[in-house]
Design an enzyme around this catalytic site. Structure first.
Site, PDB file in Angstrom:
ATOM      1  N   CYS A 141       0.755  -1.188   0.084  1.00 58.65           N
ATOM      2  CA  CYS A 141      -0.004  -0.087  -0.047  1.00 58.65           C
ATOM      3  C   CYS A 141       0.820   1.353  -0.308  1.00 58.65           C
ATOM      4  CB  CYS A 141      -0.906  -0.097   1.216  1.00 58.65           C
ATOM      5  SG  CYS A 141      -1.183  -1.506   1.876  1.00 58.65           S
ATOM      6  N   ARG A 192       6.127 -11.261   5.866  1.00 57.20           N
ATOM      7  CA  ARG A 192       5.596 -11.146   7.043  1.00 57.20           C
ATOM      8  C   ARG A 192       6.149 -11.943   7.990  1.00 57.20           C
ATOM      9  NH1 ARG A 192      -0.674  -9.863   5.236  1.00 57.20           N
ATOM     10  NH2 ARG A 192      -0.167  -8.272   3.897  1.00 57.20           N
ATOM     11  N   GLN A 242       1.281 -11.333  -3.464  1.00 58.92           N
ATOM     12  CA  GLN A 242      -0.099 -10.973  -3.614  1.00 58.92           C
ATOM     13  C   GLN A 242      -0.438 -10.394  -4.865  1.00 58.92           C
ATOM     14  OE1 GLN A 242       0.178  -7.718  -0.266  1.00 58.92           O
ATOM     15  NE2 GLN A 242      -1.321  -9.190   0.704  1.00 58.92           N
ATOM     16  N   ASP A 255      -2.247  -7.819  -5.870  1.00 58.04           N
ATOM     17  CA  ASP A 255      -2.812  -6.702  -4.862  1.00 58.04           C
ATOM     18  C   ASP A 255      -3.099  -5.610  -5.695  1.00 58.04           C
ATOM     19  OD1 ASP A 255      -3.131  -5.303  -2.475  1.00 58.04           O
ATOM     20  OD2 ASP A 255      -1.099  -5.138  -1.888  1.00 58.04           O
ATOM     21  N   HIS A 303      -4.659  -1.153  -5.376  1.00 58.49           N
ATOM     22  CA  HIS A 303      -5.067  -0.214  -4.718  1.00 58.49           C
ATOM     23  C   HIS A 303      -5.916   0.568  -5.453  1.00 58.49           C
ATOM     24  CE1 HIS A 303      -2.156  -1.840  -1.872  1.00 58.49           C
ATOM     25  NE2 HIS A 303      -2.921  -1.595  -1.107  1.00 58.49           N
ATOM     26  N   LYS A 325     -13.962  -4.038   6.064  1.00 64.48           N
ATOM     27  CA  LYS A 325     -13.510  -4.935   4.935  1.00 64.48           C
ATOM     28  C   LYS A 325     -14.559  -5.930   4.532  1.00 64.48           C
ATOM     29  CE  LYS A 325     -10.351  -7.831   7.716  1.00 64.48           C
ATOM     30  NZ  LYS A 325      -9.148  -8.234   8.035  1.00 64.48           N
ATOM     31  N   HIS A 331      -8.216  -1.077  -0.846  1.00 61.33           N
ATOM     32  CA  HIS A 331      -7.332  -2.158  -0.847  1.00 61.33           C
ATOM     33  C   HIS A 331      -7.999  -3.320  -1.302  1.00 61.33           C
ATOM     34  CE1 HIS A 331      -4.385  -0.204   2.126  1.00 61.33           C
ATOM     35  NE2 HIS A 331      -5.667   0.665   2.233  1.00 61.33           N
TER      36      HIS A 331
END
Ligand code: ZN
Length: 406
Positions: free
Chosen positions: A89, A118, A136, A138, A140, A227, A273
């Site tokens: 992000c 992580r 990911q 991912d 945004h 979320k 996200h």
């Protein structure tokens, strides 16, 4: 199946072998096709100065899950601390901030197949399902408040159609997780965000109510916003949480991101996200379980193996191999001097979907005898017919849909 391995020196990180990486890349290629036209793919750095993670709030809220690094040389002049990104992000906010943005450009959708690390305690790690380093799918989305509901619905369509393409077309649950005790932002902002998402959830339910169950998860939202969590069910009824959509009124503001609205005012965009498959390592693991290794042809790492009954079929077998590869099929050849039953059994155990058996007879008639994984017996087709059928079957579902619409 020789897809991947783990070892002690890399706790929780995957060594992808060629076959596993082929499946992984097939998933990424699928996602890239689905994003084309709507999203811009970007790539942000892997390691960024600690100060940036202080601005984002990760250093305060998320440090226990992060890895940090410093230059290793004693003489290095740059001895700052860097964090290895646990999320994509902040990088995307910085890309958004680069250059002035007008309301006319919104929504801006930035996608990244971002590798994140992580920290997980070693007891929590579990094969591909829970790792320390993962990719990911991912994205945004930076949009106006008015665009928020539509963006959430659009993401919902993408998530549901993606899961269906991967064979998860049964029941699903969508959970709305609301404000946790520890959170940032005003109650008014949370009221607004939860209100929008509750309405979106009702719309999703109204549209696809037979298949989709909805639930509210009170207090389980992220610290920056509510979320949706998408929980899919595999072939034997196990549930997996994969996709998420998170509405964020916080991060763009912390970084001072803004766009210029129609009255020339600076306005903070809403940030959404979202991930569809979530961790691609985990999603690959779920697919392996779901199909019990018997992948549909478009995902199978090796789609066909050409093999011979006796060595007088060798030359023709090589011709068949060439033709398959030219047609775009991932094909291998097995010319070993072993009994055909032995070879058939071995390739079945390796979950090869199609075995093309050739001998002298097939060479003369330019045909192949096809044995399919999981079915008894074989069928004889001309080489051209066989290639046509296999290529058709190996076409990814989204490509097939696009062709049908032409
Ligand atoms: Zn994010």
């Amino acid at each position: 199946m020789d897809l991947f391995h783990f070892q002690e020196e890399g706790p929780g990180v995957v060594f992808w072998h060629s076959k596993g990486w082929t499946v992984f890349q097939a998933i990424i290629a699928y996602m890239r096709r689905r994003l084309a036209g709507d999203y811009e793919e970007v790539n942000a750095p892997q390691m960024l100065d600690k100060s940036l993670w202080e601005t984002s709030g990760h250093w305060e809220w998320y440090r226990e899950n992060m890895f940090a690094a410093q230059s290793a040389g004693d003489e290095a002049e740059d001895k700052r601390w860097f964090a290895i990104k646990p999320m994509n992000c902040p990088g995307h906010v910085l890309i958004f901030k680069h250059g002035l943005k007008s309301y006319r450009e919104l929504p801006i959708r930035l996608a990244e197949f971002g590798i994140v690390h992580r920290y997980e305690p070693s007891g929590a790690m579990h094969g591909l399902m829970r790792v320390r380093g993962f990719t990911q799918d991912d994205a945004h989305i930076f949009c106006t408040e008015q665009q928020l509901a539509d963006e959430c619905l659009k993401i919902n369509d993408l998530i549901l159609s993606t899961y269906a393409d991967f064979g998860f077309d049964g029941e699903m649950t969508i959970k709305l997780s609301t404000r946790p005790d520890k959170r940032v932002g005003t109650d008014a902002a949370w009221d607004h965000a939860e209100g929008v998402m509750t309405k979106v959830l009702e719309q999703i339910k109204a549209k696809d109510g037979n298949r989709i169950r909805t639930e509210i998860n009170p207090g389980e939202g992220a610290f920056y916003g509510p979320k949706f969590e998408y929980v899919l069910r595999d072939a034997i009824g196990r549930e997996w949480q994969c996709g998420t959509t998170q509405v964020d009124f916080n991060l763009p503001e912390r970084f001072g991101a803004f766009y210029i609205d129609e009255h020339s005012n600076k306005v903070t965009p809403v940030m959404v996200h979202r991930a569809i498959c979530g961790s691609l390592e985990r999603f690959t693991g779920i697919l392996i379980e779901h199909f019990a290794g018997h992948f549909p042809l478009w995902l199978a790492p090796v789609q066909a193996v050409v093999t011979t009954i006796t060595s007088d079929g060798d030359d023709y077998a090589r011709e068949v191999l060439d033709a398959c590869r030219k047609a775009g099929l991932r094909t291998e050849i097995d010319l070993r001097n072993e009994k055909i039953n032995y070879k058939v059994r071995e390739h079945s155990l390796a979950k090869v979907p199609a075995l093309l058996v050739v001998g002298k007879k097939e060479a003369e008639s330019r045909s192949v005898s096809i044995r399919r994984l999981g079915s008894e017996g074989s069928s004889v087709l001309t080489l051209d017919e066989a290639l046509k059928a296999l290529v058709e079957e190996a076409t990814p579902p989204d490509v097939r849909r696009a062709k049908a619409q032409l």
